[in-house]
Write an enzyme that holds these catalytic residues in place. Structure first.
Site, PDB file in Angstrom:
ATOM      1  N   LYS A  33       3.424  -0.253   2.288  1.00 37.11           N
ATOM      2  CA  LYS A  33       4.111   0.445   3.378  1.00 37.11           C
ATOM      3  C   LYS A  33       4.891  -0.512   4.285  1.00 37.11           C
ATOM      4  O   LYS A  33       5.969  -0.168   4.757  1.00 37.11           O
ATOM      5  CB  LYS A  33       3.130   1.264   4.191  1.00 37.11           C
ATOM      6  CG  LYS A  33       2.124   0.447   4.980  1.00 37.11           C
ATOM      7  CD  LYS A  33       1.240   1.336   5.831  1.00 37.11           C
ATOM      8  CE  LYS A  33       0.235   0.512   6.605  1.00 37.11           C
ATOM      9  NZ  LYS A  33       0.864  -0.468   7.516  1.00 37.11           N
ATOM     10  N   THR A  34       4.333  -1.723   4.521  1.00 38.55           N
ATOM     11  CA  THR A  34       5.037  -2.684   5.373  1.00 38.55           C
ATOM     12  C   THR A  34       6.337  -3.127   4.718  1.00 38.55           C
ATOM     13  O   THR A  34       7.365  -3.288   5.382  1.00 38.55           O
ATOM     14  CB  THR A  34       4.145  -3.903   5.663  1.00 38.55           C
ATOM     15  OG1 THR A  34       2.910  -3.460   6.230  1.00 38.55           O
ATOM     16  CG2 THR A  34       4.825  -4.871   6.617  1.00 38.55           C
ATOM     17  N   ASP A 217       5.454   1.877  12.484  1.00 35.42           N
ATOM     18  CA  ASP A 217       4.389   1.531  11.537  1.00 35.42           C
ATOM     19  C   ASP A 217       3.069   2.143  12.014  1.00 35.42           C
ATOM     20  O   ASP A 217       2.888   2.411  13.201  1.00 35.42           O
ATOM     21  CB  ASP A 217       4.259   0.003  11.456  1.00 35.42           C
ATOM     22  CG  ASP A 217       3.453  -0.458  10.257  1.00 35.42           C
ATOM     23  OD1 ASP A 217       3.175   0.359   9.356  1.00 35.42           O
ATOM     24  OD2 ASP A 217       3.103  -1.651  10.205  1.00 35.42           O
ATOM     25  N   GLU A 218       2.118   2.349  11.075  1.00 37.74           N
ATOM     26  CA  GLU A 218       0.768   2.849  11.400  1.00 37.74           C
ATOM     27  C   GLU A 218       0.835   4.096  12.282  1.00 37.74           C
ATOM     28  O   GLU A 218       0.107   4.230  13.281  1.00 37.74           O
ATOM     29  CB  GLU A 218      -0.060   1.754  12.098  1.00 37.74           C
ATOM     30  CG  GLU A 218      -0.203   0.465  11.310  1.00 37.74           C
ATOM     31  CD  GLU A 218      -1.163   0.588  10.124  1.00 37.74           C
ATOM     32  OE1 GLU A 218      -1.605   1.715   9.828  1.00 37.74           O
ATOM     33  OE2 GLU A 218      -1.449  -0.444   9.501  1.00 37.74           O
ATOM     34  N   GLN A 248      -6.281   7.005   6.902  1.00 39.58           N
ATOM     35  CA  GLN A 248      -6.708   5.721   7.451  1.00 39.58           C
ATOM     36  C   GLN A 248      -6.710   5.723   8.982  1.00 39.58           C
ATOM     37  O   GLN A 248      -6.675   4.662   9.609  1.00 39.58           O
ATOM     38  CB  GLN A 248      -5.811   4.599   6.929  1.00 39.58           C
ATOM     39  CG  GLN A 248      -5.896   4.408   5.422  1.00 39.58           C
ATOM     40  CD  GLN A 248      -5.103   3.200   4.954  1.00 39.58           C
ATOM     41  OE1 GLN A 248      -5.471   2.051   5.196  1.00 39.58           O
ATOM     42  NE2 GLN A 248      -4.000   3.452   4.278  1.00 39.58           N
ATOM     43  N   ARG A 602     -10.360  -1.824   0.871  1.00 40.62           N
ATOM     44  CA  ARG A 602     -10.063  -3.239   1.151  1.00 40.62           C
ATOM     45  C   ARG A 602     -10.330  -4.103  -0.080  1.00 40.62           C
ATOM     46  O   ARG A 602      -9.888  -5.247  -0.141  1.00 40.62           O
ATOM     47  CB  ARG A 602     -10.940  -3.774   2.285  1.00 40.62           C
ATOM     48  CG  ARG A 602     -10.850  -3.080   3.645  1.00 40.62           C
ATOM     49  CD  ARG A 602      -9.452  -2.928   4.149  1.00 40.62           C
ATOM     50  NE  ARG A 602      -8.919  -1.628   3.797  1.00 40.62           N
ATOM     51  CZ  ARG A 602      -7.633  -1.308   3.843  1.00 40.62           C
ATOM     52  NH1 ARG A 602      -6.755  -2.194   4.199  1.00 40.62           N
ATOM     53  NH2 ARG A 602      -7.224  -0.098   3.500  1.00 40.62           N
TER      54      ARG A 602
END
Length: 726
Positions: A33-34, A217-218, A248, A602
């Site tokens: 996504k980044t 973002d996020e 998330q 993770r």
């Protein structure tokens, strides 16, 4: 254009090259996504010819902002002049300093950090003579923070019960102290920025017309204030590109609301949605386990996570005899992984739900003589000597900052005691001035000051002495660079001599001061205000080292955004994960499930899910129930291990399990007979009085089952519990 899209998969390419408008990118964990957000910005600048000056990119950590800046510069080969890129709080601080003329504070306001905010709440409680044991400062501050995140100021706070009335009173006083100190807390940065844009049409139009595109973002971690801010900043052109994953969203306790994803879909009916489902981090077994857990949640967009890395190894579900064995399994398996070169220490993480769970793990690492790093331990900026120097600098920038002033006015000791400080506060209040203003007047005029004779001669001299230092530092700040000012303060206060002693602790503390001084050199050109602002807005993740050679211990909340080759998630029992506080709240339970999902995802190659059959509690053994989340994981991706599954482990893993995790042999008792018997009345120092139900000899110990009057049924180790026979 080709090179901007060349290394993207079809889903990523479609998102990056989408037309103007409202774009929602729902990105599964490890889906890049980044990269998509960064390439979208690069695409707009290079292919759509958007001036960087017309872009606003918002992230949640300074670390993420720096990474995005570096990637953009690498991709475009330019300096990106004019681009606004930073965290929500840094963007808001920038706007508020520019528009301070219409705000109830000046542009040199200070930002109170978390410790300072709690100090103000404590001060308010003390003024009101309210017991901080009954009304803990952290709890009251949390209520104040939640109100601000929902755009509620103290004057608008409505109390519905006695506790909320206490919150209201403390809230009002807390706000007064912030204004007196010309200070804002983190939540104020958002609240005042939103109010500014809502209530001032000219200011709103200025920023909304500047930012042709807003990128976020996020997005799932935004709260109501942040969501409103984004709407206001994108209100003119309506070009907003948000990337997130409602699965998330794990920060509900600090105001984050995953439902903002649903609000976006409702508020922008013409929006376009893109799903990023290809995972580049984990094996398929890990993803299948994660999907099985998260699919039980509602109000979400299902995602079919897939990986081209193959199925990978099965997930090991290890059930230890007790919590000590649980910790030793994680530590000794870590040792085996490192010694066999399957993973480096820095590629291994042990995660847990609460900070308290780290204690047994730390003990296990200590017993095994293995190094580790603990995320969430006191960070650099929280150390006493670092906070001292920051407080000195904040007092120079803003003498009205009472929290900082009170920290340093007698540090090192200069004869200014509590009685003098009380007099200083009363005199300042009567003159309707800040304590800092009184000190500056004393420092400037000495015996000619209007306040000199309101103090005793000794107190006046001590206060004037500090006031003179403050006057000099403020004058120096106008004429010299920040590092030079820093060194003047160190010299004038003899701070090195104050903290240094013959021990390693003193040298370590001085090294921390020197490290802060080195940081100050990076702000030689930008100055004191920007230096202090950046320090105040540093997050825990910003302080994590990029590389480490030792295993990492951290909470699941702290693991967000990180990845490791090997992941252990320990404490997978009811009451720990999911946490006992979530049992009666469906929304809290859904968040616990998301938290477990984040932990699972993770892991790159190896995932260990660990629980304990029993957990020690004041000398007793409480039997644990496996986490309900474990029931959702398909059996086909699991390899069960532990007391009853020991033989299924590979030889290397068997050797990693300490002897006390296996079923203990029933040795003949070293006692001739049991001390306790059914029907006996006994007393425990913590659990109270009870009746023995059963007692069995086990090795050289005696396991006693007691029905306590208040604590219920407990199994106790007689050698640990030391029961008194009544």
């Amino acid at each position: 254009m080709n090179d901007l899209l060349a290394n993207l998969n079809p889903q990523q390419q479609a998102a990056v090259s989408a037309p103007d408008g409202q774009i929602l990118v729902l990105a599964g964990p490890g889906s890049g996504k980044t990269r998509v957000l960064t390439q979208r910005a690069a695409f707009l600048i290079r292919e759509r010819q958007v001036d960087p000056y017309r872009l606003l990119a918002v992230t949640f950590t300074n670390k993420a902002a720096r990474a995005m800046q570096e990637r953009l510069q690498h991709s475009l080969g330019s300096t990106l002049d004019g681009l606004w890129l930073g965290t929500f709080h840094s963007i808001c601080a920038r706007i508020l300093r520019r528009e301070a003329d219409v705000m109830p504070f000046t542009r040199d306001f200070v930002i109170m950090d978390a410790d300072d905010q709690k100090s103000l709440v404590k001060m308010a409680l003390k003024e009101f003579n309210i017991d901080d044991k009954i009304f803990p400062p952290a709890s009251l501050h949390s209520a104040i923070s939640n109100a601000k995140n929902n755009l509620t100021q103290a004057k608008d706070f409505v109390a519905g019960n006695y506790r909320e009335e206490i919150v209201r009173r403390v809230f009002e006083r807390y706000e007064q102290m912030l204004r007196t100190s010309n200070a804002l807390d983190f939540d104020d940065l958002l609240l005042y920025a939103v109010r500014l844009l809502q209530e001032n049409d000219a200011v709103r139009e200025k920023y909304a017309r500047r930012f042709y595109h807003v990128l976020v973002d996020e997005f799932q971690d935004t709260n109501m204030a942040q969501y409103e801010l984004l709407q206001l900043l994108s209100s003119h052109y309506q070009n907003i590109f948000v990337v997130g994953d409602e699965d998330q969203s794990i920060y509900r306790w600090r105001g984050a609301d995953y439902r903002n994803v649903l609000r976006f879909q409702k508020d922008y009916p013409a929006h376009e949605t893109f799903l990023l489902e290809q995972n580049y981090r984990s094996t398929q077994n890990v993803l299948d386990a994660a999907r099985a857990v998260i699919d039980r949640n509602t109000q979400r967009t299902p995602k079919s996570l897939f990986s081209e890395r193959g199925r990978g190894e099965k997930i090991i579900l290890f059930e230890a005899m007790d919590d000590h064995a649980e910790a030793m399994f994680a530590v000794e398996t870590t040792r085996t992984m490192m010694e066999s070169k399957k993973a480096g220490g820095g590629e291994i993480a042990i995660m847990y739900r609460t900070n308290a769970q780290s204690r047994l793990l730390e003990e296990a690492f200590f017993q095994s003589r293995m190094p580790y790093r603990l995320v969430g331990a006191q960070r650099f900026y929280g150390r006493q000597e670092v906070k001292d120097m920051i407080a000195y600098l904040r007092t120079v920038q803003n003498p009205a900052d009472e929290v900082s002033l009170l920290r340093v006015i007698n540090l090192p000791p200069r004869g200014i005691g509590d009685k003098t400080l009380e007099d200083l506060r009363n005199i300042a209040d009567n003159a309707q001035l800040s304590m800092g203003s009184v000190l500056l007047d004393l420092g400037n005029k000495q015996g000619e000051s209007q306040f000199w004779h309101t103090f005793s001669g000794r107190a006046a001299a001590a206060l004037a002495g500090f006031g003179a230092l403050l006057v000099n530092w403020r004058n120096l700040n106008q004429n010299i660079l920040l590092p030079e000012l820093f060194e003047h303060i160190l010299k004038d206060t003899n701070y090195q001599e104050y903290i240094m002693d013959a021990s390693d602790v003193g040298y370590s503390r001085w090294e921390n001061v020197q490290e802060l001084l080195r940081m100050a050199y990076e702000y030689s050109n930008s100055g004191l205000v920007e230096f202090l602002e950046n320090l105040a807005l540093v997050s825990d993740q910003d302080t994590l080292p990029e590389k480490s050679d030792t295993p990492t211990l951290l909470t699941l909340h702290a693991a967000k955004g990180l990845e490791f080759k090997v992941v252990f998630i320990v404490g997978l029992d009811e009451g720990l994960l999911p946490h006992r506080r979530s049992m009666d709240d469906p929304e809290e339970m859904a968040e616990e499930r998301r938290l477990f999902y984040v932990g699972i995802t993770r892991a790159k190659d190896h995932l260990y899910l660990v629980r304990a059959d029993q957990r020690r509690n004041y000398g007793s053994f409480d039997y644990s129930t496996p986490s309900r989340f474990l029931e959702d994981i398909p059996e086909k991706v699991l390899l069960r291990a532990g007391v009853q599954y020991h033989r299924r482990l590979t030889p290397s893993l068997q050797s990693a399990i300490p002897r006390w995790t296996s079923v203990p042999e029933k040795k003949s008792s070293l006692r001739e007979s049991a001390r306790y018997s059914a029907g006996m009345h006994v007393h425990h120092t913590v659990l109270g009085s009870g009746i023995v139900i059963q007692s069995k000899l086990q090795g050289d110990d005696e396991i006693v089952t007691v029905a306590f009057d208040k604590a219920g049924l407990k199994k106790l180790s007689a050698t640990i519990a030391k029961l008194e026979i009544l």
